[in-house]
Design an enzyme around this catalytic site. Sequence first.
Site, PDB file in Angstrom:
ATOM      1  N   HIS A  18       0.809  -1.197   0.086  1.00 21.04           N
ATOM      2  CA  HIS A  18       0.074   0.042   0.043  1.00 21.04           C
ATOM      3  C   HIS A  18       0.990   1.187  -0.076  1.00 21.04           C
ATOM      4  CE1 HIS A  18      -3.561  -2.488   1.606  1.00 21.04           C
ATOM      5  NE2 HIS A  18      -3.500  -2.639   0.573  1.00 21.04           N
ATOM      6  N   HIS A  41      -7.633  -8.253  -7.696  1.00 22.24           N
ATOM      7  CA  HIS A  41      -7.762  -8.946  -6.483  1.00 22.24           C
ATOM      8  C   HIS A  41      -8.344  -8.060  -5.631  1.00 22.24           C
ATOM      9  CE1 HIS A  41      -5.480 -11.592  -9.195  1.00 22.24           C
ATOM     10  NE2 HIS A  41      -5.954 -12.766  -8.377  1.00 22.24           N
ATOM     11  N   SER A  91      -6.867  -1.777  -0.799  1.00 23.41           N
ATOM     12  CA  SER A  91      -6.456  -1.285  -2.015  1.00 23.41           C
ATOM     13  C   SER A  91      -7.478  -0.257  -2.548  1.00 23.41           C
ATOM     14  CB  SER A  91      -5.637  -2.212  -3.218  1.00 23.41           C
ATOM     15  OG  SER A  91      -6.631  -3.167  -3.074  1.00 23.41           O
ATOM     16  N   GLU A 109     -13.330  -9.009  -7.680  1.00 26.36           N
ATOM     17  CA  GLU A 109     -13.306  -9.869  -6.572  1.00 26.36           C
ATOM     18  C   GLU A 109     -14.011 -10.980  -6.612  1.00 26.36           C
ATOM     19  OE1 GLU A 109     -11.439 -10.261  -3.598  1.00 26.36           O
ATOM     20  OE2 GLU A 109     -12.592 -12.075  -3.462  1.00 26.36           O
ATOM     21  N   ASP A 134     -13.714 -13.047 -12.158  1.00 24.05           N
ATOM     22  CA  ASP A 134     -12.268 -13.505 -12.276  1.00 24.05           C
ATOM     23  C   ASP A 134     -11.091 -12.762 -12.712  1.00 24.05           C
ATOM     24  OD1 ASP A 134     -10.310 -15.894 -11.921  1.00 24.05           O
ATOM     25  OD2 ASP A 134     -10.114 -15.712 -13.985  1.00 24.05           O
ATOM     26  N   ASP A 155      -2.843  -8.518  -7.043  1.00 25.48           N
ATOM     27  CA  ASP A 155      -2.656  -9.001  -5.646  1.00 25.48           C
ATOM     28  C   ASP A 155      -3.280 -10.313  -5.268  1.00 25.48           C
ATOM     29  OD1 ASP A 155      -1.698  -8.737  -3.034  1.00 25.48           O
ATOM     30  OD2 ASP A 155      -3.234  -7.540  -2.491  1.00 25.48           O
TER      31      ASP A 155
HETATM   32  C1  LIG Z   1      -4.490 -10.480  -1.057  1.00 23.33           C
HETATM   33  S1  LIG Z   1      -6.269 -10.400  -1.402  1.00 23.33           S
HETATM   34  C2  LIG Z   1      -6.504  -8.690  -2.084  1.00 23.33           C
HETATM   35  C3  LIG Z   1      -6.218  -7.681  -0.982  1.00 23.33           C
HETATM   36  C4  LIG Z   1      -6.482  -6.143  -1.570  1.00 23.33           C
HETATM   37  N1  LIG Z   1      -5.731  -6.044  -2.950  1.00 23.33           N
HETATM   38  C5  LIG Z   1      -5.766  -5.214  -1.010  1.00 23.33           C
HETATM   39  O1  LIG Z   1      -4.686  -4.569  -0.825  1.00 23.33           O
HETATM   40  O2  LIG Z   1      -6.571  -4.839   0.032  1.00 23.33           O
HETATM   41  C6  LIG Z   1      -6.840 -11.147  -2.761  1.00 23.33           C
HETATM   42  C7  LIG Z   1      -8.149 -11.217  -2.907  1.00 23.33           C
HETATM   43  O3  LIG Z   1      -8.177 -11.852  -4.197  1.00 23.33           O
HETATM   44  C8  LIG Z   1      -9.609 -12.626  -4.283  1.00 23.33           C
HETATM   45  N2  LIG Z   1      -9.351 -13.578  -5.169  1.00 23.33           N
HETATM   46  C9  LIG Z   1      -8.649 -14.742  -5.351  1.00 23.33           C
HETATM   47  N3  LIG Z   1      -8.838 -15.299  -6.368  1.00 23.33           N
HETATM   48  C10 LIG Z   1      -9.418 -14.489  -7.214  1.00 23.33           C
HETATM   49  C11 LIG Z   1      -9.767 -14.409  -8.598  1.00 23.33           C
HETATM   50  N4  LIG Z   1      -9.295 -15.595  -9.303  1.00 23.33           N
HETATM   51  N5  LIG Z   1     -10.184 -13.431  -9.166  1.00 23.33           N
HETATM   52  C12 LIG Z   1     -10.493 -12.405  -8.429  1.00 23.33           C
HETATM   53  N6  LIG Z   1     -10.324 -12.225  -7.129  1.00 23.33           N
HETATM   54  C13 LIG Z   1      -9.727 -13.252  -6.561  1.00 23.33           C
HETATM   55  C14 LIG Z   1      -9.620 -13.115  -2.723  1.00 23.33           C
HETATM   56  O4  LIG Z   1     -10.815 -13.707  -2.530  1.00 23.33           O
HETATM   57  C15 LIG Z   1      -8.912 -12.090  -1.903  1.00 23.33           C
HETATM   58  O5  LIG Z   1     -10.121 -11.202  -1.562  1.00 23.33           O
END
Ligand SMILES: C[S@@+](CC[C@H](N)C(=O)[O-])C[C@H]1O[C@@H](n2cnc3c(N)ncnc32)[C@H](O)[C@@H]1O
Length: 272
Positions: A18, A41, A91, A109, A134, A155
């Site tokens: 961040h 993500h 984020s 998400e 996705d 991420d």
């Molecule tokens: C590390 S966290 C993200 C944190 C966020 N970027 C932040 O900095 O606040 C990863 C997120 O990706 C989601 N996720 C996992 N696989 C995914 C996919 N194929 N497509 C979209 N989201 C996905 C998970 O549910 C989770 O909420």
Amino acid sequence: MNYRHAFHAGSFGDCVKHALLVWLLRALMRKATPLFVLDTHAGVGRYDLEHGPAARTGEWRQGIARLLDDTPAPLADYVGLVRSLGLYPGSPALIRALLRPADRLACCELHPDDAATLRRNFARDPQVGVHHRDAWEALGALLPPKERRGLILIDPPFENPQEFTQLLDGLAAGHARFPTGVFVAWYPIKHRAAVRDFHAQLRQSGMRDIVCVELCLREPLDPTRLNGCGVVVINPPFRFEQEVPPILQALLDRLAAREPGEGIALRRLADE
Ligand SMILES: C[S@@+](CC[C@H](N)C(=O)[O-])C[C@H]1O[C@@H](n2cnc3c(N)ncnc32)[C@H](O)[C@@H]1O
């Protein structure tokens, strides 16, 4: 999908990601033209650190809690935003706080509950689009943006070892559609081998102008622990290599516990 970011919000990995994200967005906003940001993500957007999952793990106590008092100058912008936003901003909330009126944010998400919470958090916000979709598919569908200027934050949760390969494929696919975009991807450092392979494949990918920065809390010898983390940036903005190391050093000074092998690094993986 087992990963829920609420357990890890405000952790040292979040602080590294961040703090860099804030610097990158400010750098891109030096130009007045509109900017598109894609958060592939996204998580839920904001997190209560005192209650629920984050309170149970307490990871934020070794992360953002160590930056709040007597904040070092290179972290003042990031920490100031965290303070002003109340709940710990993920984020999407950090990005949203920095958008100018003509900028746009698209967040993806996949977890149904988290996507629903994210949607609630940005309901009726005309500058933010929330997609329950996705990430890897979205990189094809949402790029290139009409603004022709953009930052793409990738991420992934890194729940399984194939995610480095998935990340490489995602970067290559996104970059092929939008070669001038600024791509920013977070990765864990559990042990060196996986990271060395990832870097080697980035070097051989044919993509140009790639740098990575890393912060290690200790020598990455025990692969069951998150020993450090890194961020790879394709098309880094002007002065990245001069202005980012002081941010990393300030993070290291506050977050590391003087274990052998701690340190920061900035590596250029491909020239412009
Ligand atoms: C590390 S966290 C993200 C944190 C966020 N970027 C932040 O900095 O606040 C990863 C997120 O990706 C989601 N996720 C996992 N696989 C995914 C996919 N194929 N497509 C979209 N989201 C996905 C998970 O549910 C989770 O909420």
